[in-house]
Design a protein around this motif. Sequence first.
Motif, PDB file in Angstrom:
ATOM      1  N   SER A 189       0.829  -1.208   0.000  1.00 47.03           N
ATOM      2  CA  SER A 189       0.000   0.000   0.000  1.00 47.03           C
ATOM      3  C   SER A 189       0.863   1.259   0.000  1.00 47.03           C
ATOM      4  N   MET A 190       1.952   1.225   0.742  1.00 44.04           N
ATOM      5  CA  MET A 190       2.849   2.384   0.739  1.00 44.04           C
ATOM      6  C   MET A 190       3.477   2.577  -0.638  1.00 44.04           C
ATOM      7  N   PHE A 191       3.823   1.480  -1.305  1.00 41.70           N
ATOM      8  CA  PHE A 191       4.364   1.599  -2.658  1.00 41.70           C
ATOM      9  C   PHE A 191       3.290   2.122  -3.612  1.00 41.70           C
ATOM     10  N   ALA A 192       2.062   1.643  -3.458  1.00 44.59           N
ATOM     11  CA  ALA A 192       0.964   2.125  -4.299  1.00 44.59           C
ATOM     12  C   ALA A 192       0.729   3.617  -4.078  1.00 44.59           C
ATOM     13  N   LEU A 193       0.869   4.059  -2.833  1.00 39.27           N
ATOM     14  CA  LEU A 193       0.705   5.483  -2.540  1.00 39.27           C
ATOM     15  C   LEU A 193       1.790   6.316  -3.224  1.00 39.27           C
ATOM     16  N   THR A 194       3.015   5.827  -3.245  1.00 35.85           N
ATOM     17  CA  THR A 194       4.064   6.564  -3.954  1.00 35.85           C
ATOM     18  C   THR A 194       3.811   6.552  -5.459  1.00 35.85           C
ATOM     19  N   CYS A 195       3.178   5.482  -5.967  1.00 36.20           N
ATOM     20  CA  CYS A 195       2.807   5.462  -7.390  1.00 36.20           C
ATOM     21  C   CYS A 195       1.772   6.546  -7.686  1.00 36.20           C
ATOM     22  N   VAL A 196       0.834   6.759  -6.776  1.00 34.39           N
ATOM     23  CA  VAL A 196      -0.169   7.816  -6.951  1.00 34.39           C
ATOM     24  C   VAL A 196       0.519   9.180  -6.958  1.00 34.39           C
ATOM     25  N   TRP A 197       1.465   9.390  -6.043  1.00 34.54           N
ATOM     26  CA  TRP A 197       2.200  10.655  -6.021  1.00 34.54           C
ATOM     27  C   TRP A 197       3.000  10.847  -7.298  1.00 34.54           C
ATOM     28  N   GLN A 198       3.588   9.771  -7.800  1.00 33.56           N
ATOM     29  CA  GLN A 198       4.350   9.868  -9.040  1.00 33.56           C
ATOM     30  C   GLN A 198       3.424  10.217 -10.207  1.00 33.56           C
ATOM     31  N   PHE A 199       2.221   9.638 -10.233  1.00 36.85           N
ATOM     32  CA  PHE A 199       1.257   9.955 -11.283  1.00 36.85           C
ATOM     33  C   PHE A 199       0.858  11.426 -11.225  1.00 36.85           C
ATOM     34  N   ALA A 200       0.622  11.926 -10.021  1.00 42.36           N
ATOM     35  CA  ALA A 200       0.270  13.344  -9.877  1.00 42.36           C
ATOM     36  C   ALA A 200       1.418  14.229 -10.360  1.00 42.36           C
ATOM     37  N   LEU A 201       2.638  13.831 -10.049  1.00 42.00           N
ATOM     38  CA  LEU A 201       3.799  14.599 -10.475  1.00 42.00           C
ATOM     39  C   LEU A 201       3.950  14.574 -11.994  1.00 42.00           C
ATOM     40  N   GLU A 202       3.729  13.402 -12.604  1.00 39.69           N
ATOM     41  CA  GLU A 202       3.807  13.311 -14.061  1.00 39.69           C
ATOM     42  C   GLU A 202       2.730  14.150 -14.731  1.00 39.69           C
ATOM     43  N   THR A 203       1.538  14.170 -14.152  1.00 39.90           N
ATOM     44  CA  THR A 203       0.456  14.982 -14.711  1.00 39.90           C
ATOM     45  C   THR A 203       0.787  16.465 -14.618  1.00 39.90           C
ATOM     46  N   LEU A 204       1.306  16.887 -13.474  1.00 37.58           N
ATOM     47  CA  LEU A 204       1.710  18.285 -13.337  1.00 37.58           C
ATOM     48  C   LEU A 204       2.834  18.642 -14.303  1.00 37.58           C
ATOM     49  N   ASP A 205       3.738  17.695 -14.546  1.00 36.29           N
ATOM     50  CA  ASP A 205       4.816  17.943 -15.489  1.00 36.29           C
ATOM     51  C   ASP A 205       4.278  18.095 -16.910  1.00 36.29           C
ATOM     52  N   GLU A 206       3.298  17.271 -17.284  1.00 34.46           N
ATOM     53  CA  GLU A 206       2.705  17.369 -18.616  1.00 34.46           C
ATOM     54  C   GLU A 206       1.928  18.671 -18.797  1.00 34.46           C
ATOM     55  N   MET A 207       1.403  19.206 -17.717  1.00 30.45           N
ATOM     56  CA  MET A 207       0.629  20.442 -17.811  1.00 30.45           C
ATOM     57  C   MET A 207       1.503  21.649 -18.167  1.00 30.45           C
TER      58      MET A 207
END
Length: 156
Positions: A49-67
């Motif tokens: 679950s902690m790894f999945a949570l870091t995956c969610v943070w990474q997804f948010a970071l990638e989305t912000l980078d694409e913006m």
Amino acid sequence: MAVLNFLLTIAAVIAVLYITGKVMKRHPYYGKANMPLGAPKTLLVLVASMFALTCVWQFALETLDEMRTPDFWIGMFGADPVLSDVFQTADEYDVDLGIPTGEYGKDALIMISKVMESFATAFWLSMAGLVVYAAYILGLFKRSRVTLYASLIALG
């Protein structure tokens, strides 16, 4: 990539729990005695679950980078019929629409480095968690209390 990591994490946890059930059926005391698997399974799920949570943070970071790029916004507003024609015509005639690109600030760079460090740490801890869980299962088969306690402490 983060979404793929998230889905692979969920699939791996389900596979490990399923395989554990199949492996434990081969134990000589299966069905005759209560097998103590609740705590290690819970700890393994918490690590995943902690790894999945870091995956969610990474997804948010990638989305912000694409913006930061115009391609994100052109794709976003491409469904609008008027803007779609404008973007298509600009692409056809190689016209610069003047959409600015964003630059990273100092705070954003610190955030990116922290998220990537936590992602790498969580990934290696989840791999170590799988190894320790396998050692716990092996300790059940060898009936070694030392291995069982050491595995629980390491998972914790």
